[in-house]
Design a protein around this motif. Structure first.
Motif, short mmCIF file in Angstrom:
data_model
loop_
_atom_site.label_atom_id
_atom_site.label_comp_id
_atom_site.label_asym_id
_atom_site.label_seq_id
_atom_site.Cartn_x
_atom_site.Cartn_y
_atom_site.Cartn_z
N PHE A 225 -0.67 13.60 15.22
CA PHE A 225 -1.51 14.34 15.51
C PHE A 225 -1.51 16.08 16.17
O PHE A 225 -1.32 16.86 14.96
CB PHE A 225 -2.70 13.66 16.69
CG PHE A 225 -3.93 14.77 16.38
CD1 PHE A 225 -5.35 14.59 15.54
CD2 PHE A 225 -4.12 15.96 17.03
CE1 PHE A 225 -6.41 15.78 15.54
CE2 PHE A 225 -5.50 16.09 17.44
CZ PHE A 225 -6.97 16.80 16.11
N SER A 226 -0.53 16.14 17.00
CA SER A 226 0.18 17.60 17.96
C SER A 226 0.93 17.74 17.08
O SER A 226 1.42 19.49 17.19
CB SER A 226 0.34 16.81 18.62
OG SER A 226 -0.33 16.32 20.03
N ALA A 227 1.57 17.16 15.90
CA ALA A 227 3.29 17.83 15.04
C ALA A 227 2.82 18.06 14.05
O ALA A 227 3.63 18.48 13.21
CB ALA A 227 4.17 16.63 15.43
N ASN A 228 1.03 17.18 13.48
CA ASN A 228 1.48 18.02 12.16
C ASN A 228 1.58 17.24 10.93
O ASN A 228 2.48 17.59 10.04
CB ASN A 228 0.68 19.83 12.02
CG ASN A 228 -0.18 19.90 12.85
OD1 ASN A 228 -1.16 18.97 12.94
ND2 ASN A 228 0.11 20.74 12.84
N SER A 229 2.63 15.87 11.70
CA SER A 229 3.35 14.86 10.42
C SER A 229 3.14 13.89 10.45
O SER A 229 2.09 13.22 11.47
CB SER A 229 4.89 15.23 11.03
OG SER A 229 4.57 14.53 12.48
N VAL A 230 3.75 13.12 9.69
CA VAL A 230 3.81 11.15 9.63
C VAL A 230 5.16 11.22 9.24
O VAL A 230 5.57 11.78 8.38
CB VAL A 230 2.86 10.79 8.54
CG1 VAL A 230 3.32 9.25 8.21
CG2 VAL A 230 1.36 11.34 8.51
N THR A 231 5.35 10.26 10.30
CA THR A 231 6.87 9.97 10.51
C THR A 231 7.27 8.21 9.20
O THR A 231 6.01 7.25 10.04
CB THR A 231 7.39 9.51 11.86
OG1 THR A 231 7.11 10.53 12.57
CG2 THR A 231 8.63 9.20 11.41
N ILE A 232 7.86 8.87 8.98
CA ILE A 232 8.00 7.26 8.44
C ILE A 232 9.15 6.15 8.89
O ILE A 232 10.41 6.87 9.10
CB ILE A 232 8.59 6.91 6.45
CG1 ILE A 232 8.07 7.54 5.96
CG2 ILE A 232 8.76 5.43 6.66
CD1 ILE A 232 6.01 6.77 5.70
N LEU A 233 8.61 5.05 9.21
CA LEU A 233 9.43 4.12 10.69
C LEU A 233 10.32 2.94 9.70
O LEU A 233 9.30 2.70 9.63
CB LEU A 233 8.98 3.69 11.71
CG LEU A 233 8.03 4.93 12.35
CD1 LEU A 233 7.47 4.29 14.04
CD2 LEU A 233 9.66 5.22 13.14
N LYS A 234 11.53 3.07 9.36
CA LYS A 234 11.90 1.92 8.04
C LYS A 234 12.35 0.45 9.81
O LYS A 234 13.18 1.08 10.87
CB LYS A 234 12.83 2.05 7.63
CG LYS A 234 12.73 2.77 5.96
CD LYS A 234 13.36 2.20 5.42
CE LYS A 234 13.44 3.09 3.88
NZ LYS A 234 14.13 3.03 2.99
N ASN A 235 11.93 -0.34 9.48
CA ASN A 235 12.34 -1.80 9.84
C ASN A 235 13.87 -2.79 9.56
O ASN A 235 13.74 -2.34 8.23
CB ASN A 235 11.44 -2.77 9.82
CG ASN A 235 11.87 -4.11 11.12
OD1 ASN A 235 12.33 -4.97 11.47
ND2 ASN A 235 10.37 -4.71 10.66
N ASP A 236 14.89 -2.95 10.23
CA ASP A 236 16.02 -3.54 9.36
C ASP A 236 16.10 -4.72 9.32
O ASP A 236 17.20 -5.47 9.50
CB ASP A 236 17.21 -3.29 10.90
CG ASP A 236 17.03 -3.36 11.86
OD1 ASP A 236 16.48 -4.63 12.39
OD2 ASP A 236 17.95 -3.76 12.86
N GLY A 237 14.64 -5.85 9.70
CA GLY A 237 14.90 -7.21 9.41
C GLY A 237 14.18 -7.98 10.56
O GLY A 237 14.03 -9.29 11.42
N THR A 238 14.75 -7.00 12.13
CA THR A 238 15.45 -7.46 13.81
C THR A 238 14.22 -7.35 14.34
O THR A 238 14.27 -7.46 15.56
CB THR A 238 16.42 -7.52 14.07
OG1 THR A 238 16.73 -6.65 14.30
CG2 THR A 238 17.63 -8.18 12.75
#
Length: 433
Positions: A225-238
């Motif tokens: 909300f404060s950064a006016n952004s959306v971050t995509i977080l990728k999972n390595d499977g672990t």
């Protein structure tokens, strides 16, 4: 002259013959081959208690070629893209048998793409997307406080998923005050511990899980909300997440939803912008790289999102809780990811949260709305065409700010829980048979 006349006649017969054969040396013209359509699916669309060991299937009006992971996609909200075996090629029914059971209470999304073809070689007349919920299989509806995971500064959102692929369900928490996302791992007995912290998420307000890159593990997205952004977080499977990409240009990103908006087989996203009074549609290229597809404006104080096929046409639509307008907007999808305002349900005072479910058991997807300003939860029923009417209002909530659905008492009906910001409590709302 006679020779020329016979050449002319022969040419006419040649052209006529080619035309009569469809212009392809005797093969039938593609225009004469009827495209197959979806006749039925199993489990039923919007089913709220499908078996955890079910085989997913679709029946068509033509015999079909075999399906594959590129044409018949199955995603689990807690497990990501599912692997399994396909059967039914050469018949009117195609099926997918997942390699493992679905999770209790998990939402399953299925996409049947246009790359499915009939045995006559014609592609599906239009893609078809549907969802269903997996049965929970027990419970009395009585809850005990088993554990408190401390150290979560001003948590604003929580989402469940099997981050490490070990078969049990973990958690992720968006900590607004800590500008971070915490990954909480489950030891298999329901005891959680902090596994990692993803810092730099300024004003983390909302979370959504999805297998953005289709690799079989569950990734995350966080609205900052404060950064006016959306971050995509990728999972390595672990269960180890890394910031893959940050999408900027939002204005008070306050809610997220995922779904295959354009029916191409990968999971897209929608972002509610509280400050800009818009909903931004983000399209995924299948690798987790998102681009802006369209923007729906005039969503005053957009604060909440919920995805579902309101009109039962095989495309995923959206509902928007507009805090500033005291209303819920119903946005219909044309199947390409283009949304238009279909209707507005007014009288929702401070609409803050939404959740979908078939409350009345008629097979249509309904809505529940958390009305922060009127201290109530509104039940909105759908007539099957995407037209909603208010069934009832549940009062006694104080500053209700979040909702979740599930069969909490194990009676087969879909219940609700409501988080009350004003009373620091959670209410369990049982659905009466």
């Amino acid at each position: 002259m006679k020779q020329l006349r016979w050449i002319h006649i022969a040419a006419i017969f040649f052209v006529f013959g080619v035309w009569a054969c469809g212009g392809s040396g005797g093969e039938p013209s593609s225009s004469t081959v009827q495209q197959p359509g979806v006749a039925s699916v199993f489990p039923l669309a919007n089913e709220s208690a499908a078996s955890a060991v079910t085989v997913v299937s679709a029946t068509f009006d033509k015999n079909m070629n075999s399906a594959s992971a590129a044409s018949f996609m199955v995603y689990g909200s807690q497990t990501g893209k599912r692997s399994g075996t396909y059967a039914g090629g050469g018949t009117t029914s195609l099926s997918f048998d997942p390699a493992g059971n679905f999770k209790p209470g998990e939402e399953i999304e299925v996409t049947l793409t246009e790359s499915l073809t009939s045995t006559a070689g014609a592609g599906l007349d239009q893609p078809y997307v549907f969802r269903f919920l997996v049965e929970t299989g027990g419970g009395t509806g009585v809850f005990l406080d088993a554990q408190t995971v401390a150290g979560q500064p001003n948590p604003m959102a929580v989402v469940a998923g099997d981050w490490d692929g070990d078969g049990d369900v973990d958690l992720a928490v968006a900590n607004f005050g800590g500008n971070s996302v915490r990954i909480l791992k489950n030891n298999g007995t329901g005891i959680f511990s902090v596994f990692s912290t993803l810092a730099g998420q300024l004003g983390a307000t909302a979370l959504v899980a999805g297998d953005w890159d289709g690799d079989g593990d569950l990734d995350l997205a966080v609205a900052n909300f404060s950064a006016n952004s959306v971050t995509i977080l990728k999972n390595d499977g672990t269960g180890i997440f890394t910031a893959f990409r940050t999408l900027s240009g939002f204005n008070g990103a306050s809610a997220l939803a995922s779904g295959d908006w354009d029916d191409d087989g990968d999971l897209d996203m929608a972002v509610a912008n509280f400050g800009a009074s818009t909903v931004v549609i983000l399209e995924n290229d299948g690798t987790g790289i998102f681009s802006t597809g369209s923007t729906v404006s005039s969503q005053l104080g957009a604060r909440a999102l919920s995805a579902g096929d309101w009109d039962n046409d095989g495309n995923l639509d959206l509902a928007v809780g507009n805090f500033g307008a005291n209303a819920v907007a119903i946005l219909k999808n044309d199947g390409s990811g283009s949304f238009t305002l279909s209707s507005t349900v007014s009288g929702q005072a401070g609409a803050t949260a939404l959740v979908s479910g078939d409350w009345d058991g008629d097979g249509n997807l309904d809505l529940a709305v958390a009305n922060f300003s009127s201290n109530s939860v509104a039940i909105l029923t759908n007539n099957g065409t995407g037209s909603f009417s208010s069934l009832s209002g549940i009062t006694g909530q104080i500053g209700v700010s979040a909702l979740a659905a599930g069969d909490f008492d194990g009676d087969g009906g879909l219940d609700l829980s409501a988080a009350d910001n004003g009373s620091d409590s959670v209410h369990i709302l049982n659905n009466q048979p």
